[in-house]
Enzyme design. Structure first.
Site, PDB file in Angstrom:
ATOM      1  CE  LYS A 190     -41.822  10.153 -27.997  1.00  0.00           C
ATOM      2  NZ  LYS A 190     -40.530   9.605 -28.399  1.00  0.00           N
ATOM      3  N   GLY A 217     -33.361   2.490 -25.397  1.00  0.00           N
ATOM      4  CA  GLY A 217     -33.541   3.386 -24.243  1.00  0.00           C
ATOM      5  C   GLY A 217     -33.849   2.631 -22.959  1.00  0.00           C
ATOM      6  NE  ARG A 218     -38.571  -1.383 -24.678  1.00  0.00           N
ATOM      7  CZ  ARG A 218     -38.702  -0.800 -25.849  1.00  0.00           C
ATOM      8  NH1 ARG A 218     -38.584   0.508 -25.954  1.00  0.00           N
ATOM      9  NH2 ARG A 218     -38.925  -1.517 -26.948  1.00  0.00           N
ATOM     10  CD  GLU A 269     -41.865  14.438 -22.784  1.00  0.00           C
ATOM     11  OE1 GLU A 269     -41.028  14.438 -23.712  1.00  0.00           O
ATOM     12  OE2 GLU A 269     -42.871  13.705 -22.777  1.00  0.00           O
ATOM     13  CG  HIS A 272     -52.168  -2.775   4.847  1.00  0.00           C
ATOM     14  ND1 HIS A 272     -52.946  -3.185   5.907  1.00  0.00           N
ATOM     15  CD2 HIS A 272     -50.965  -3.382   4.996  1.00  0.00           C
ATOM     16  CE1 HIS A 272     -52.220  -3.986   6.684  1.00  0.00           C
ATOM     17  NE2 HIS A 272     -51.021  -4.134   6.152  1.00  0.00           N
ATOM     18  CD  GLU A 305     -41.059   2.566 -24.579  1.00  0.00           C
ATOM     19  OE1 GLU A 305     -41.699   3.601 -24.338  1.00  0.00           O
ATOM     20  OE2 GLU A 305     -39.819   2.518 -24.463  1.00  0.00           O
ATOM     21  CE  LYS A 357     -31.001   4.796 -28.883  1.00  0.00           C
ATOM     22  NZ  LYS A 357     -31.640   3.512 -29.076  1.00  0.00           N
TER      23      LYS A 357
HETATM   24  O1  F6P Z   1     -41.091   7.913 -25.830  1.00  0.00           O
HETATM   25  C1  F6P Z   1     -40.485   6.699 -25.596  1.00  0.00           C
HETATM   26  C2  F6P Z   1     -39.000   6.823 -25.566  1.00  0.00           C
HETATM   27  O2  F6P Z   1     -38.500   6.839 -26.846  1.00  0.00           O
HETATM   28  C3  F6P Z   1     -38.424   5.683 -24.761  1.00  0.00           C
HETATM   29  O3  F6P Z   1     -38.280   4.535 -25.469  1.00  0.00           O
HETATM   30  C4  F6P Z   1     -37.159   6.290 -24.273  1.00  0.00           C
HETATM   31  O4  F6P Z   1     -36.676   5.566 -23.204  1.00  0.00           O
HETATM   32  C5  F6P Z   1     -37.630   7.664 -23.903  1.00  0.00           C
HETATM   33  O5  F6P Z   1     -38.558   7.986 -24.905  1.00  0.00           O
HETATM   34  C6  F6P Z   1     -36.570   8.722 -23.792  1.00  0.00           C
HETATM   35  O6  F6P Z   1     -35.860   8.923 -24.981  1.00  0.00           O
HETATM   36  P1  F6P Z   1     -34.502   9.695 -25.013  1.00  0.00           P
HETATM   37  O7  F6P Z   1     -33.525   8.970 -24.169  1.00  0.00           O
HETATM   38  O8  F6P Z   1     -34.090   9.734 -26.456  1.00  0.00           O
HETATM   39  O9  F6P Z   1     -34.719  11.084 -24.475  1.00  0.00           O
END
Ligand code: F6P
Length: 534
Positions: A500, A254-255, A202, A371, A340, A196
């Site tokens: 972060k 995002g979620r 990452e 199990h 979250e 987003k």
């Molecule tokens: O670190 C949390 C977050 O902001 C989430 O809410 C989001 O889904 C994820 O990181 C990834 O963010 P992006 O889509 O901006 O890479």
């Protein structure tokens, strides 16, 4: 309002669920609800008419109907970020106008959907080619909301996956991208960078690694990259041509984002038509949520059961137990969605929450969980409210006997949790086994199940794209209702920021270019141990 719930928790909560069935033979009908083929049974909980009314009163006090309308109509209910919350617009296939700042967002939503469909089709029919011909593999690089939903959906809809193979990379651990790319042909692979913000460390690190990997064989790697993001400028700077950038607005959290461009890998896997069915299922749930009376409204009821167990009875954990192997990643998805969203300690106005925040959510498909951790659920000292779900029909017609066994197991677990096994019954079993005296007594105690443990069951016809869309939207709205009742803003996530920021300061320290001054003693010790052994 909360006082009333607490009082009821002390009285009603101390009673036996089985007694409620004895007192009311039609309890199943009274404490279950249906919506478009879904059946939600919450009769195996200690909720009775009085508790239900007290819970419904909480939704009234929190002005739920008005808050719900505010969300659907594009008001900026995400107040800490000044944003509307309109993932529902992404599945508004009727295209009824939805206004943000006086502007209808639907034309843009539908035009992006058409662009996604054209692109997905070109990948599926082989008209979009990489350097080595038709695309055989798609690697989606994203994390959190840009990963969990699509991963879950691709697994859930496996019987519909007939496009290029789709792979997902999320972890910054180089092992993830290394193992994923191994064996893939860069000349027939498309990489999707899903972020987003297009700044997530990452994702951007993995994207750079994927570009280097592709550049070893492909003359123009950017021709085999696509981006899903709200930032047209950053995707452009990164070198992804605008025709393969699928944008969305900041009013998609995002979620909550897999209904739009973030769902592109799912669409590539299952095809545009199935993806539309998935959107339709969610839209059907939106309509139900918006119009059904509270006492028959599935998201409202699911939320109220959660509030009764967590804020009422003090069970701060919840197990999600799908008896559906393909919902393998649903618990992980719900962990982000619920924790979250509602893992907050202050209310919308900044005051301390008066109630515990949302619960710890976890789970695993049945029967595997049986199990592993069900021992604790049945006989541990803490009560874990369980949310079972099962499809009446499976896809493997020739394995119907296995599906029936799966269903029997699911029913057996909720029954066992509620019924338990008394000491008397356990003694009887030990007697039959030939034990007597102190040994009989000792062994019997190990075989007692306290019972009276609450669970709900969601029954659905079959895990089609439509039904899957219904289920995910059901949980989204459940989270919203819980947030409204608790007074939480379910749409920000400030709690992920501090870690972060600190990671950014630690990278140069680990690399040895900055001193560890100012870090606490433990962190300094760990850094020294790592650096000394590298
Ligand atoms: O670190 C949390 C977050 O902001 C989430 O809410 C989001 O889904 C994820 O990181 C990834 O963010 P992006 O889509 O901006 O890479």
């Amino acid at each position: 309002m909360w006082d009333k719930l607490k009082t009821l928790a002390e009285t009603q909560g101390a009673g036996q669920i089985l007694d409620l069935f004895a007192a009311d033979p039609s309890r199943f009908e009274g404490f279950s609800a249906r919506a478009d083929g879904l059946l939600f049974d919450y009769s195996k909980t200690s909720i009775d008419a009085e508790v239900l009314q007290a819970l419904l009163d909480l939704t009234e006090a929190a002005d739920l109907p008005a808050r719900r309308e505010a969300m659907f109509s594009g008001e900026k209910i995400n107040e800490t970020e000044g944003r509307a919350v309109l993932h529902t617009a992404l599945r508004n296939l009727d295209a009824d106008p939805v206004l943000v700042d006086g502007q209808d967002v639907m034309p843009e939503v539908l035009s992006t959907l058409s662009r996604m469909e054209a692109f997905a089709t070109s990948l599926r029919d082989g008209s979009f080619t990489g350097q080595g011909g038709a695309i055989t593999d798609v690697v989606n690089i994203g994390i959190g909301g840009s990963d969990l939903g699509p991963v879950m959906a691709t697994l859930a809809l496996a019987p519909y996956c007939d496009g290029p193979r789709v792979h997902y990379v999320s972890n910054v651990d180089g092992a993830h991208i290394h193992d994923t790319l191994q064996g893939l042909n860069p000349e027939t692979t498309l990489v999707i960078v899903a972020s987003k913000t297009f700044t997530t460390i990452e994702t951007m690190t993995n994207a750079a690694t994927a570009r280097d990997w592709m550049a070893e064989k492909v003359i123009d790697p950017s021709a085999q990259f696509a981006a899903l993001s709200t930032s047209a400028s950053l995707t452009g700077e990164w070198g992804i041509p605008a025709e393969r950038v699928f944008g969305f607005e900041d009013w998609v959290g995002g979620r909550y984002s897999m209904w739009g461009p973030i769902g592109l890998p799912v669409m590539i896997a299952v095809g545009p038509e199935n993806f539309r069915d998935f959107l339709s299922g969610a839209q059907a749930m939106d309509k139900h949520f918006r119009t059904a009376p509270a006492a028959e409204n599935l998201p409202v009821l699911l939320a109220l059961v959660g509030i009764w167990h967590n804020q009422g009875l003090g069970h701060g954990t919840r197990a999600v137990l799908p008896y559906e192997q393909r919902l393998l990643r649903l618990p992980a998805y719900l962990q982000q969605l619920e924790m979250e969203s509602n893992g907050k300690r202050v209310a919308m106005d900044g005051s301390d929450l008066t109630q515990p925040s949302g619960p710890v959510v976890w789970g695993e498909p049945g029967t595997n969980g049986q199990h592993a951790f069900y021992q604790l659920i049945h006989q541990g000292t803490r009560v874990v409210p369980c949310e079972f779900m099962m499809g009446i029909n499976g896809f493997e017609g020739d394995l119907k006997h296995q599906h029936d066994l799966l269903l029997a197991n699911c029913l057996a677990q909720s029954e066992a949790l509620m019924m338990g096994r008394s000491l008397e019954e356990a003694r009887g079993l030990m007697q039959k086994a030939g034990l007597e005296g102190a040994e009989l007594e000792r062994q019997a105690r190990h075989r007692v199940f306290p019972g009276n443990r609450p669970s709900t069951t969601l029954l659905y016809p079959k895990l089609t794209p439509f039904v899957f869309g219904q289920i995910v939207a059901l949980y989204e709205h459940r989270v919203f209702v819980e947030g409204v009742v608790l007074g939480i803003n379910s749409f920000d996530q400030w709690g992920v920021e501090l870690g972060k920021e600190l990671a950014r300061t630690l990278s140069p320290i680990l690399a040895g270019t900055e001193p560890a001054t100012g870090k606490d003693g433990s962190t300094r010790g760990l850094i020294a141990a790592i650096r000394g052994a590298q």
